[in-house]
Design an enzyme around this catalytic site. Structure first.
Site: not given
Ligand SMILES: O=P(O)(O)OC[C@H]1O[C@](O)(CO)[C@@H](O)[C@@H]1O
Length: 544
Positions: A379, A262-263, A348, A202, A208, A508
Site C-alpha cells: 500500500h 560491527g555488522r 557497508e 566496538k 553518537e 566523520k
Molecule cells: O561499534 P562502534 O565502534 O561504535 O561502531 C558502530 C558502527 O560504526 C561503523 O564503524 C560505521 O561508521 C560501523 O561499521 C559500526 O557498526
C-alpha cells in the site's frame, strides 16, 4: 581473456536471448519449481520466478568456482586475515560454532575466550532477569536501554524485535541516533531506578554513542546520585581500557575481538540485549541456527548451497540484467527491521569500487538494498515495483505459521498476499487482458481504449521467496547467516573486501572539523561556499 571474463560474456550472450521470453512462459515449464528451488530443512529458497535458465545458472556456478570462492571461504573459516585492508581475520562464524575444535589466530585458540565470555554474558543475563542483579536501590530492572549505532544497534534491535514471542525478560529499548530526540523520547517513559543501560560500541569512540552514553549517565546521576552509576551500566566493547575510564565495572564489561566486524557482531556480546530479553536458552538456539547455516555453506555442493544460490541470483540481477537495487520484503511484521539490518550488512560490506588489490572494479558491485514489511509495502511503494520504469527484484520472506494461533485468518491473508505479489510481478497483465476485463465490466470501446493502458502490468518482474516453518530463534539465526554468506560469495566474485568500511570515514572527519563552526567558532577554511551558506542560514533561523 580470463576464465571469469569469458563466463561473464557467456552470461551476457545468454541473457540477450533469454530476456525476450516472458517470465510467465518460463515459469510454466513443468519442472520449473523443482529445478529452481532448494531446501535446507524447512527453509526453502524459491527462485523459480526469475529469468535464470539452467544454462545461466550453470555459468554462474562456474563463475563462483572460477572466482575462487571455495578457497576464500575456507580461508575465512580457518581464521586467515582475509580482511586485508585492516589486517584482520573474519571470524564471526567462530562465535556460533559450538564445536570444541581449536581455531588459532596468531597462534592462540579463539574458542576458549568466546566460550568464557558467553558464559559470563549468560550468567549476567540470568541474574538481571531473576532480579539477583538489581538497581542501586534494590529495584529489579524492568527496562534495558541499549546505546549503540550501526552494528552495535541494528543487530540486537532487529533480533529483539523478531523474537518478541520469546520475550520474558526486561523490556528492551534502543537508542542510536545522536539526535537528542531519540534518547529524550526513550527516557521519557522510564524510571531511572529500574533502568539498566548497555553501552555497546566496538571501538568505544563512536561520537553518537559516547554522546548518548553521557546523557544516560547524567539521567542516572541526577536521579539517583553519582554512586548509583556503576549499578545501572554495563558495556560491550573491544576497547576495554576505554570502558573502564567511563566508570563501568569490569564485571559488567563484556569484550569481543577485532576479528568480529560491527555488522557481523550480533552473535557476540553485542547480542546482550537479546539475551536479556529472551534468555540464554533462546540465544543458544539463535547461535545454533547460524552454526547450522555455516556448516551448510561450508559443506554443501554449490548446486544445493543456499548462500551460493542466493548470491547467484543476486549476481545475475545486478551484473547480467543490470538491475540497480533489490527490495527485501518480509511478510513477517516482526522482521520489520530486517531490511534496515540488511542495508548495513550488504551495503557497508559490498558498497565498494576497488578490488582487493586496489584496482577499479570491472563491473557494478553491491546493489541498493531496501524494503519494508508486507503487506504495508503493498500500500506504499508496490505501485512502482509493479508498473514503474525500473525493474526491482524482490526477495519475499514468509513463515508457514505465525505465533498467534487464535489469529489464523490474519496469517492466511498474509500468506495469500505474499504469494499473490510474486505471482502478479511475474505474470503481469497484457493490454488485451486489461481491455477484456474492462469490456467485461460493460465499458464502451472508447473508454476501454482510454483506460486499458493504465491497467497494463509489464510482468516478467523477478522475485525470490524464502519460506520457513516459523520465525523462531533457530530460523532467525539461519536467515541472518544465509544473508551474511550471500554477501561473502558476491564479494568474492567481485574481488572486493567485504569487511572494511572506509567509506564512512570522510564524513566523520568533516563532522569533527565542522563542529566548532556549529558551536560558533570560525568556519573551517576548507568548507565549500555551499556548506558556509547552509551554516549561516541555520544560525540565522535558529533560536527564534
Ligand atoms: O561499534 P562502534 O565502534 O561504535 O561502531 C558502530 C558502527 O560504526 C561503523 O564503524 C560505521 O561508521 C560501523 O561499521 C559500526 O557498526
Amino acid at each position: 581473456m580470463s576464465e571469469t571474463e569469458a563466463l561473464w560474456q557467456s552470461l551476457s550472450t545468454a541473457w540477450t536471448a533469454d530476456r525476450e521470453r516472458p517470465l510467465r512462459e518460463v515459469v510454466a515449464e513443468p519442472e520449473r519449481f523443482e529445478d529452481f528451488s532448494c531446501a535446507f530443512g524447512d527453509l526453502l529458497l524459491d527462485f523459480s520466478k526469475t529469468a535464470l535458465s539452467k544454462h545461466s545458472l550453470g555459468l554462474l556456478l562456474d563463475l563462483v568456482r572460477a572466482a575462487g570462492v571455495t578457497a576464500r571461504r575456507d580461508a575465512m573459516f580457518a581464521g586467515e586475515r582475509i580482511n586485508a585492508t585492516e589486517g584482520r581475520s573474519v571470524l564471526h562464524v567462530a562465535l556460533r560454532d559450538g564445536e570444541d575444535a581449536p581455531l588459532a589466530v596468531d597462534g592462540a585458540d579463539v574458542k576458549p575466550p568466546v566460550r568464557e565470555t558467553l558464559a559470563r554474558l549468560f550468567a549476567f543475563a540470568d541474574d538481571v532477569r531473576s532480579g539477583t542483579i538489581a538497581g542501586a536501590k534494590g529495584d529489579r530492572f524492568t527496562d534495558v536501554v541499549n546505546i549503540g549505532i550501526g552494528g552495535s544497534d541494528l543487530g540486537p534491535a532487529m533480533v529483539t524485535g523478531a523474537l518478541a514471542p520469546y520475550h520474558d525478560g526486561p523490556r528492551c529499548h534502543f537508542v542510536s541516533n545522536v539526535d537528542g530526540a531519540h534518547i529524550a523520547d526513550t527516557l521519557k517513559g522510564l524510571d531511572p531506578a529500574t533502568t539498566l543501560f548497555v553501552i555497546a560500541s566496538k571501538t568505544f569512540t563512536t561520537v553518537e554513542t559516547m554522546c548518548n552514553a553521557a546523557t544516560a549517565r547524567a539521567f542516572i546521576k541526577d536521579a539517583l546520585g553519582e554512586a548509583a552509576v556503576a549499578d545501572h551500566f554495563a558495556a560491550v566493547s573491544t576497547a576495554l581500557d576505554k570502558v573502564g575510564a567511563f566508570g563501568i565495572r569490569p564485571e559488567r564489561t563484556f569484550g569481543f575481538w577485532d576479528w568480529v566486524g560491527g555488522r557481523y557482531s550480533v552473535w557476540s556480546a553485542i547480542g546482550l540485549p537479546v539475551m536479556l530479553a529472551v534468555g540464554p536458552q533462546n540465544f543458544r538456539e539463535f547461535l545454533a541456527g547460524a552454526a547450522a547455516m555455516d556448516e551448510h555453506f561450508r559443506t554443501a555442493p554449490p548446486e544445493i548451497n543456499l548462500p551460493v544460490l542466493l548470491a547467484a541470483v543476486g549476481l545475475f540481477h545486478r551484473n547480467v540484467c543490470g538491475f540497480p537495487s533489490r527490495a527485501v520484503i518480509p511478510y513477517d511484521q516482526r522482521l520489520a527491521r530486517f531490511p534496515a539490518y540488511l542495508q548495513q550488512l550488504d551495503m557497508e560490506s559490498n558498497g565498494k569500487s576497488v578490488t582487493l588489490d586496489g584496482k577499479p572494479v570491472a563491473r557494478p558491485t553491491g546493489p541498493i538494498v531496501w524494503g519494508e514489511p508486507g503487506t504495508n509495502s503493498q500500500h506504499a511503494f508496490f505501485q512502482l515495483i509493479h508498473q514503474g520504469t525500473d525493474v526491482i527484484p524482490v526477495e519475499f520472506l514468509i513463515a508457514a505459521e505465525g505465533h498467534e494461533p487464535k489469529l489464523l485468518e490474519h496469517h492466511q491473508l498474509l500468506v495469500a498476499n505474499c504469494l499473490a505479489q510474486s505471482e502478479a510481478l511475474m505474470r503481469g497483465r497484457t493490454l488485451e487482458e486489461a481491455a477484456a476485463q474492462l469490456r467485461a465490466k460493460g465499458l464502451d470501446a472508447a473508454e476501454v481504449a482510454r483506460l486499458a493502458p493504465h491497467r497494463v502490468f509489464p510482468g516478467s518482474r523477478p522475485s525470490v521467496t524464502l519460506a520457513y516453518a516459523q520465525l523462531d530463534p533457530f530460523t532467525l539465526g539461519r536467515l541472518i547467516a544465509l544473508y551474511e554468506h550471500r554477501v561473502f560469495v558476491e564479494a568474492a566474485v567481485w574481488g572486493i573486501n567485504a569487511y572494511d568500511q572506509w567509506g564512512v570515514e570522510l564524513g566523520k572527519e568533516l563532522a569533527t572539523e565542522l563542529l566548532p563552526a556549529v558551536m560558533d567558532a570560525k568556519v573551517p577554511p576548507g568548507a565549500s561556499a555551499s556548506t558556509r551558506g547552509l551554516l549561516t542560514h541555520l544560525k540565522e533561523i535558529g533560536g527564534r
